[in-house]
Enzyme design. Structure first.
Site, PDB file in Angstrom:
ATOM      1  N   GLY A 226       9.399  -1.745   2.438  1.00  0.00           N
ATOM      2  CA  GLY A 226       8.045  -1.838   3.051  1.00  0.00           C
ATOM      3  C   GLY A 226       7.558  -3.319   3.680  1.00  0.00           C
TER       4      GLY A 226
ATOM      5  N   ILE B  97       2.350  -6.611   0.879  1.00  0.00           N
ATOM      6  CA  ILE B  97       2.272  -6.683  -0.502  1.00  0.00           C
ATOM      7  C   ILE B  97       3.923  -6.845  -0.890  1.00  0.00           C
ATOM      8  CG2 ILE B  97       2.278  -5.723  -2.712  1.00  0.00           C
ATOM      9  CD1 ILE B  97      -0.486  -4.373  -1.722  1.00  0.00           C
TER      10      ILE B  97
ATOM     11  N   VAL C 103      11.668   6.190   5.823  1.00  0.00           N
ATOM     12  CA  VAL C 103      11.704   7.261   4.603  1.00  0.00           C
ATOM     13  C   VAL C 103      11.368   8.667   4.698  1.00  0.00           C
ATOM     14  CG1 VAL C 103      11.520   5.399   3.045  1.00  0.00           C
ATOM     15  CG2 VAL C 103       9.580   6.535   3.916  1.00  0.00           C
TER      16      VAL C 103
ATOM     17  N   TYR D 115     -10.903   6.609   0.692  1.00  0.00           N
ATOM     18  CA  TYR D 115      -9.431   6.736   0.297  1.00  0.00           C
ATOM     19  C   TYR D 115      -8.735   8.209   0.242  1.00  0.00           C
ATOM     20  CZ  TYR D 115      -5.564   4.520  -1.676  1.00  0.00           C
ATOM     21  OH  TYR D 115      -3.994   4.081  -1.844  1.00  0.00           O
TER      22      TYR D 115
ATOM     23  N   LYS E 214      -1.481   8.983  -4.217  1.00  0.00           N
ATOM     24  CA  LYS E 214      -1.191   8.067  -4.988  1.00  0.00           C
ATOM     25  C   LYS E 214      -1.062   8.533  -6.476  1.00  0.00           C
ATOM     26  CE  LYS E 214      -0.834   4.325  -2.679  1.00  0.00           C
ATOM     27  NZ  LYS E 214       0.538   3.683  -2.344  1.00  0.00           N
TER      28      LYS E 214
ATOM     29  N   ILE F  58      -5.925  -5.622  -1.146  1.00  0.00           N
ATOM     30  CA  ILE F  58      -5.723  -6.703  -0.292  1.00  0.00           C
ATOM     31  C   ILE F  58      -5.681  -6.472   0.991  1.00  0.00           C
ATOM     32  CG2 ILE F  58      -3.487  -8.121  -0.230  1.00  0.00           C
ATOM     33  CD1 ILE F  58      -2.716  -7.834  -3.063  1.00  0.00           C
TER      34      ILE F  58
ATOM     35  N   THR G 159      -4.254  -5.863   4.349  1.00  0.00           N
ATOM     36  CA  THR G 159      -2.705  -5.802   4.931  1.00  0.00           C
ATOM     37  C   THR G 159      -2.944  -4.721   6.268  1.00  0.00           C
ATOM     38  OG1 THR G 159      -2.255  -3.963   3.758  1.00  0.00           O
ATOM     39  CG2 THR G 159      -1.824  -5.841   2.696  1.00  0.00           C
TER      40      THR G 159
HETATM   41  P1  NAP Z   1       1.747  -2.891   4.757  1.00  0.00           P
HETATM   42  O1  NAP Z   1       1.932  -4.199   4.923  1.00  0.00           O
HETATM   43  O2  NAP Z   1       1.077  -1.877   6.100  1.00  0.00           O
HETATM   44  O3  NAP Z   1       2.975  -1.963   4.188  1.00  0.00           O
HETATM   45  C1  NAP Z   1       3.101  -0.595   4.237  1.00  0.00           C
HETATM   46  C2  NAP Z   1       4.694  -0.497   4.570  1.00  0.00           C
HETATM   47  O4  NAP Z   1       4.904   1.087   4.713  1.00  0.00           O
HETATM   48  C3  NAP Z   1       4.820  -0.929   6.053  1.00  0.00           C
HETATM   49  O5  NAP Z   1       6.072  -1.655   5.958  1.00  0.00           O
HETATM   50  C4  NAP Z   1       4.936   0.215   6.608  1.00  0.00           C
HETATM   51  O6  NAP Z   1       5.928   0.065   7.796  1.00  0.00           O
HETATM   52  C5  NAP Z   1       5.789   1.157   5.913  1.00  0.00           C
HETATM   53  N1  NAP Z   1       5.875   2.606   6.273  1.00  0.00           N
HETATM   54  C6  NAP Z   1       5.169   3.506   6.609  1.00  0.00           C
HETATM   55  N2  NAP Z   1       5.567   4.538   6.906  1.00  0.00           N
HETATM   56  C7  NAP Z   1       6.862   4.440   6.647  1.00  0.00           C
HETATM   57  C8  NAP Z   1       8.187   5.090   6.904  1.00  0.00           C
HETATM   58  N3  NAP Z   1       8.060   6.513   7.287  1.00  0.00           N
HETATM   59  N4  NAP Z   1       9.358   4.698   6.718  1.00  0.00           N
HETATM   60  C9  NAP Z   1       9.280   3.484   6.213  1.00  0.00           C
HETATM   61  N5  NAP Z   1       8.216   2.645   5.846  1.00  0.00           N
HETATM   62  C10 NAP Z   1       7.171   3.199   6.260  1.00  0.00           C
HETATM   63  O7  NAP Z   1       0.590  -2.583   3.695  1.00  0.00           O
HETATM   64  P2  NAP Z   1       0.520  -2.734   2.019  1.00  0.00           P
HETATM   65  O8  NAP Z   1      -0.810  -2.919   1.801  1.00  0.00           O
HETATM   66  O9  NAP Z   1       1.378  -4.106   1.760  1.00  0.00           O
HETATM   67  O10 NAP Z   1       1.213  -1.400   1.325  1.00  0.00           O
HETATM   68  C11 NAP Z   1       2.106  -1.400   0.564  1.00  0.00           C
HETATM   69  C12 NAP Z   1       1.853  -0.620  -0.658  1.00  0.00           C
HETATM   70  O11 NAP Z   1       0.843  -1.143  -1.488  1.00  0.00           O
HETATM   71  C13 NAP Z   1       1.399   0.776  -0.161  1.00  0.00           C
HETATM   72  O12 NAP Z   1       1.874   1.623  -1.136  1.00  0.00           O
HETATM   73  C14 NAP Z   1       0.161   0.650  -0.495  1.00  0.00           C
HETATM   74  O13 NAP Z   1      -0.497   2.239  -0.543  1.00  0.00           O
HETATM   75  C15 NAP Z   1       0.163   0.054  -1.585  1.00  0.00           C
HETATM   76  N6  NAP Z   1      -1.155  -0.758  -1.990  1.00  0.00           N
HETATM   77  C16 NAP Z   1      -2.039  -1.448  -1.148  1.00  0.00           C
HETATM   78  C17 NAP Z   1      -3.253  -2.126  -1.551  1.00  0.00           C
HETATM   79  C18 NAP Z   1      -3.928  -2.793  -0.508  1.00  0.00           C
HETATM   80  O14 NAP Z   1      -5.148  -3.080  -0.716  1.00  0.00           O
HETATM   81  N7  NAP Z   1      -3.384  -3.289   0.428  1.00  0.00           N
HETATM   82  C19 NAP Z   1      -3.644  -1.940  -2.805  1.00  0.00           C
HETATM   83  C20 NAP Z   1      -2.886  -1.017  -3.745  1.00  0.00           C
HETATM   84  C21 NAP Z   1      -1.847  -0.435  -3.249  1.00  0.00           C
HETATM   85  P3  NAP Z   1       4.960   0.253   9.392  1.00  0.00           P
HETATM   86  O15 NAP Z   1       3.901  -0.829   9.469  1.00  0.00           O
HETATM   87  O16 NAP Z   1       5.947  -0.034  10.345  1.00  0.00           O
HETATM   88  O17 NAP Z   1       4.161   1.513   9.567  1.00  0.00           O
END
Ligand code: NAP
Length: 271
Positions: A13, A20, A65, A155, A162, A191, A193
């Site tokens: 990811g 993150i 995935v 959300y 989730k 965060i 992103t």
């Molecule tokens: P991010 O950098 O955009 O990471 C999300 C990742 O998921 C990206 O690498 C994305 O790739 C990947 N992804 C989406 N569809 C996919 C697929 N079919 N196969 C493989 N990879 C795929 O954002 P992030 O905020 O760090 O998110 C990471 C996790 O943290 C997520 O589960 C998110 O819900 C969770 N989270 C985030 C926050 C926040 O505030 N940012 C808070 C709590 C939890 P692409 O960019 O190529 O689509």
């Protein structure tokens, strides 16, 4: 010596240096882990490869995935490269942009399925394949958010995903516990992103979170990374099936003490 010295793990990811997953990767590397990454599409490979190289990794393989054949191929490559696995980080979520604004009730069947498939089922699919390469002491971590347990505006379907992810964490902990493998989730505060930018009004969410958090601020991806290191390491050997909040204490409070959200005339206005 780092607390992940000698361990080999996958961090799924990383989209860019704001992810993150990237915060987690840096912390894991600092603690001595050898790390493998995935990427989704050639454009992302250009971003992920240099990041991987900067933490001493040349394992960067394609993985969507949502595709079982790619999952099989990816984990076969992990087995061919390392023969075993000590940890797995799942930091992946996706939902159609239209379903992350407006009324939850308007979500289409297709958008609901997509969000649940990529954001929740994919953890189960990865865990099953990763577990085959793990022995006792193996550890898995996924990323969740407070929207799993509270109705956070916009959300929407991601909150439902989730909730499924957190329940999956518990069932995986049950299944894999007999093999000595632990499964936990980190519930991170907001965060900025790529994925977060898909949630309508995210900036406001961050402001409210900072005001309502016990620490009066938001968390950093480095803080999430450090918490993940603990859960991936042997220091948390007695911990499994947990949702560990890394949100500066927001979830234990009543929300945003500094802002009145209730409409005029609501009970809280009159007190
Ligand atoms: P991010 O950098 O955009 O990471 C999300 C990742 O998921 C990206 O690498 C994305 O790739 C990947 N992804 C989406 N569809 C996919 C697929 N079919 N196969 C493989 N990879 C795929 O954002 P992030 O905020 O760090 O998110 C990471 C996790 O943290 C997520 O589960 C998110 O819900 C969770 N989270 C985030 C926050 C926040 O505030 N940012 C808070 C709590 C939890 P692409 O960019 O190529 O689509």
């Amino acid at each position: 010596m780092g607390i992940l010295e000698g361990k080999k793990g996958l961090i799924l990811g990383v989209a860019n240096d704001k992810s993150i997953a990237w915060g987690i990767a840096k912390s894991c590397r600092r603690e001595g882990a050898e790390i493998g990454f995935n990427y989704l599409g050639e454009t992302l490979l250009k971003r992920v490869r240099p990041l991987a190289e900067s933490v001493g990794s040349d394992f960067v393989e394609p993985l969507d995935v949502g595709d079982d054949a790619q999952l099989d191929e990816f984990f076969a490559r992990v087995e061919a490269r390392w023969g075993r696995l000590d940890f797995l980080v799942h930091s992946i979520a996706f939902a159609g942009k239209d379903s992350l604004k407006g009324n939850f009730r308007d979500v289409s069947r297709a958008d609901f399925h997509l969000a649940l498939d990529i954001s929740a089922y994919s953890f189960v699919a990865c865990a099953r394949r990763a577990a085959r390469l793990m022995g006792p002491g193996g550890s898995m971590v996924t990323m969740t958010y407070l929207g799993a347990v509270r109705a956070i505006p916009n959300y929407n379907v991601m909150g439902v995903a989730k909730a499924a992810l957190e329940a999956s964490t518990r069932f995986l902990a049950f299944d894999l516990g007999k093999d000595g493998i632990r499964v936990n989730a980190i519930s991170a505060g907001p965060i900025r992103t790529l994925a977060a930018s898909g949630v309508a009004d995210f900036r406001r969410l961050m402001e409210k979170n900072a005001r309502g958090a016990m620490l009066r601020r938001n968390v950093t991806r480095e803080e999430v990374g450090n918490a993940a290191v603990y859960l991936l390491s042997d220091w948390s050997s007695g911990v499994t099936g947990e949702v560990h909040y890394v949100d500066a204490g927001f979830n234990i409070g009543a929300g945003d003490p500094g802002v009145e959200d209730a409409p005029s005339g609501a009970p809280s206005d009159r007190t």
